[in-house]
Design a protein around this motif. Sequence first.
Motif, short mmCIF file in Angstrom:
data_model
loop_
_atom_site.label_atom_id
_atom_site.label_comp_id
_atom_site.label_asym_id
_atom_site.label_seq_id
_atom_site.Cartn_x
_atom_site.Cartn_y
_atom_site.Cartn_z
N TRP A 34 -13.04 -11.49 -4.19
CA TRP A 34 -11.79 -11.26 -4.18
C TRP A 34 -11.60 -9.62 -4.69
O TRP A 34 -12.03 -9.37 -5.60
N TYR A 35 -10.89 -9.00 -3.80
CA TYR A 35 -10.85 -7.57 -4.43
C TYR A 35 -9.17 -7.47 -4.29
O TYR A 35 -8.54 -7.67 -3.35
N GLN A 36 -8.91 -6.23 -5.07
CA GLN A 36 -7.28 -5.88 -5.20
C GLN A 36 -7.26 -4.49 -4.66
O GLN A 36 -8.16 -3.76 -5.02
N GLN A 37 -6.17 -4.25 -3.67
CA GLN A 37 -6.25 -3.06 -3.27
C GLN A 37 -4.67 -2.43 -3.34
O GLN A 37 -3.88 -3.07 -2.61
N HIS A 38 -4.26 -1.75 -4.28
CA HIS A 38 -2.88 -0.99 -4.13
C HIS A 38 -2.70 -0.15 -3.06
O HIS A 38 -3.66 0.57 -2.80
N ALA A 39 -1.61 0.08 -2.60
CA ALA A 39 -1.46 1.04 -1.36
C ALA A 39 -1.92 2.40 -1.63
O ALA A 39 -1.40 2.85 -2.73
N GLY A 40 -2.85 2.78 -0.72
CA GLY A 40 -3.17 4.22 -0.81
C GLY A 40 -4.32 4.29 -1.74
O GLY A 40 -4.64 5.67 -2.28
N GLU A 41 -4.98 3.22 -2.37
CA GLU A 41 -5.91 3.35 -3.43
C GLU A 41 -7.07 2.76 -3.11
O GLU A 41 -7.20 2.00 -1.94
N ALA A 42 -8.18 2.57 -3.76
CA ALA A 42 -9.44 1.91 -3.39
C ALA A 42 -9.47 0.51 -4.07
O ALA A 42 -8.86 0.15 -4.70
N PRO A 43 -9.89 -0.17 -3.06
CA PRO A 43 -10.17 -1.64 -3.67
C PRO A 43 -10.73 -1.68 -4.86
O PRO A 43 -11.89 -1.02 -5.12
N THR A 44 -10.50 -2.77 -5.74
CA THR A 44 -11.24 -2.92 -7.05
C THR A 44 -11.54 -4.41 -7.05
O THR A 44 -10.68 -5.28 -6.72
N PHE A 45 -12.65 -4.56 -7.68
CA PHE A 45 -13.35 -6.17 -7.75
C PHE A 45 -12.42 -6.92 -8.79
O PHE A 45 -11.99 -6.50 -9.79
N LEU A 46 -12.00 -8.20 -8.15
CA LEU A 46 -11.36 -9.00 -8.88
C LEU A 46 -12.21 -10.33 -9.51
O LEU A 46 -12.40 -10.50 -10.62
N SER A 85 -2.46 -5.40 -1.89
CA SER A 85 -3.28 -6.36 -0.78
C SER A 85 -4.42 -6.98 -1.73
O SER A 85 -5.08 -6.34 -2.51
N TYR A 86 -4.80 -8.11 -1.18
CA TYR A 86 -5.90 -8.93 -1.80
C TYR A 86 -6.78 -9.35 -0.83
O TYR A 86 -6.28 -9.98 0.49
N LEU A 87 -7.81 -8.90 -0.93
CA LEU A 87 -8.96 -8.82 0.00
C LEU A 87 -9.87 -9.76 -0.22
O LEU A 87 -10.57 -10.01 -1.38
N CYS A 88 -10.20 -10.84 0.78
CA CYS A 88 -11.19 -12.00 0.81
C CYS A 88 -12.50 -11.32 1.33
O CYS A 88 -12.30 -10.87 2.39
N ALA A 89 -13.61 -11.72 0.85
CA ALA A 89 -14.83 -11.39 1.54
C ALA A 89 -15.84 -12.46 1.20
O ALA A 89 -16.20 -12.92 0.13
N VAL A 90 -16.63 -12.53 2.17
CA VAL A 90 -17.90 -13.66 1.97
C VAL A 90 -19.17 -13.06 2.40
O VAL A 90 -19.21 -12.41 3.51
N LYS A 91 -20.05 -13.31 1.63
CA LYS A 91 -21.59 -12.98 1.77
C LYS A 91 -22.25 -13.88 2.52
O LYS A 91 -22.40 -14.94 2.02
N ILE A 98 -18.64 -10.11 5.04
CA ILE A 98 -17.51 -10.45 5.91
C ILE A 98 -16.07 -10.51 5.38
O ILE A 98 -15.81 -11.12 4.57
N TRP A 99 -15.26 -9.54 5.99
CA TRP A 99 -14.14 -9.24 5.13
C TRP A 99 -12.99 -10.09 6.01
O TRP A 99 -12.82 -9.56 7.03
N GLY A 100 -11.86 -10.47 5.22
CA GLY A 100 -10.64 -10.84 5.73
C GLY A 100 -9.67 -9.49 5.82
O GLY A 100 -10.27 -8.66 5.15
N ALA A 101 -8.77 -9.60 6.65
CA ALA A 101 -7.71 -8.16 6.74
C ALA A 101 -6.80 -8.19 5.59
O ALA A 101 -6.29 -7.14 5.53
N GLY A 102 -6.98 -8.98 4.85
CA GLY A 102 -6.18 -9.05 3.57
C GLY A 102 -4.84 -9.58 3.56
O GLY A 102 -4.24 -9.80 4.63
N THR A 103 -4.32 -9.68 2.46
CA THR A 103 -2.93 -10.34 2.21
C THR A 103 -2.18 -9.42 1.40
O THR A 103 -2.40 -9.19 0.36
#
Lengths: 109, 113
Positions: A34-46, A85-91, A98-103
């Motif tokens: 799970w990654y967190q991405q604030h608007a206009g910023e880089a995703p960060t690992f959660l 936005s919260y991004l789910c990704a599976v290895k 493989i990335w989801g489109a984000g919530t």
Amino acid sequence: GQNIDQPTEMTATEGAIVQINCTYQTSGFNGLFWYQQHAGEAPTFLSYNVLDGLEEKGRFSSFLSRSKGYSYLLLKELQMKDSASYLCAVKNSNYQLIWGAGTKLIIKP
Amino acid sequence: DVKVTQSSRYLVKRTGEKVFLECVQDMDHENMFWYRQDPGLGLRLIYFSYDVKMKEKGDIPEGYSVSREKKERFSLILESASTNQTSMYLCASSYPGEVEELFFGSGTQLSVL
């Protein structure tokens, strides 16, 4: 094909709890992120889950069920700064992410 | 504080131009990646590199090339920009291991007119 499904948008109230779901169908499994991405910023690992169960990290927890192809991210005591936005990704078995489109999570006062 | 720096935050180019997107990381990471992020889609991998002078195609390499002459720098090149390459481009790096947490740059919003 391989895909990750997560809701497009959710709304919650400051101070409440919210659960963001992620379901996946991939060729094999070698971990879920799970990654967190604030608007206009880089995703960060959660968080990272590779075994079934709940991983708790402060106000955030992540759950995994490999047999169900399912994960959720639980956010407690919501704060306005959790709007992101919260991004789910599976290895997968080839160690490809493989990335989801984000919530997009909207927090209201 | 660990950092991945992308050279431009916003870029506007004309169709047919050659475009260079630069990315530098200061964490001595072996792995570097270029993704593009479009609304409603998950991140899509363009190219990645596990070592200096090494590159591998990702899921959508067409129309792109990369260069990694030094460990800390990974460049994405659009040989002849097209309007369908208008997108947010994200560079990331990671250290090899079980988790391989990705550290992302702030992104370059590229508009091709």
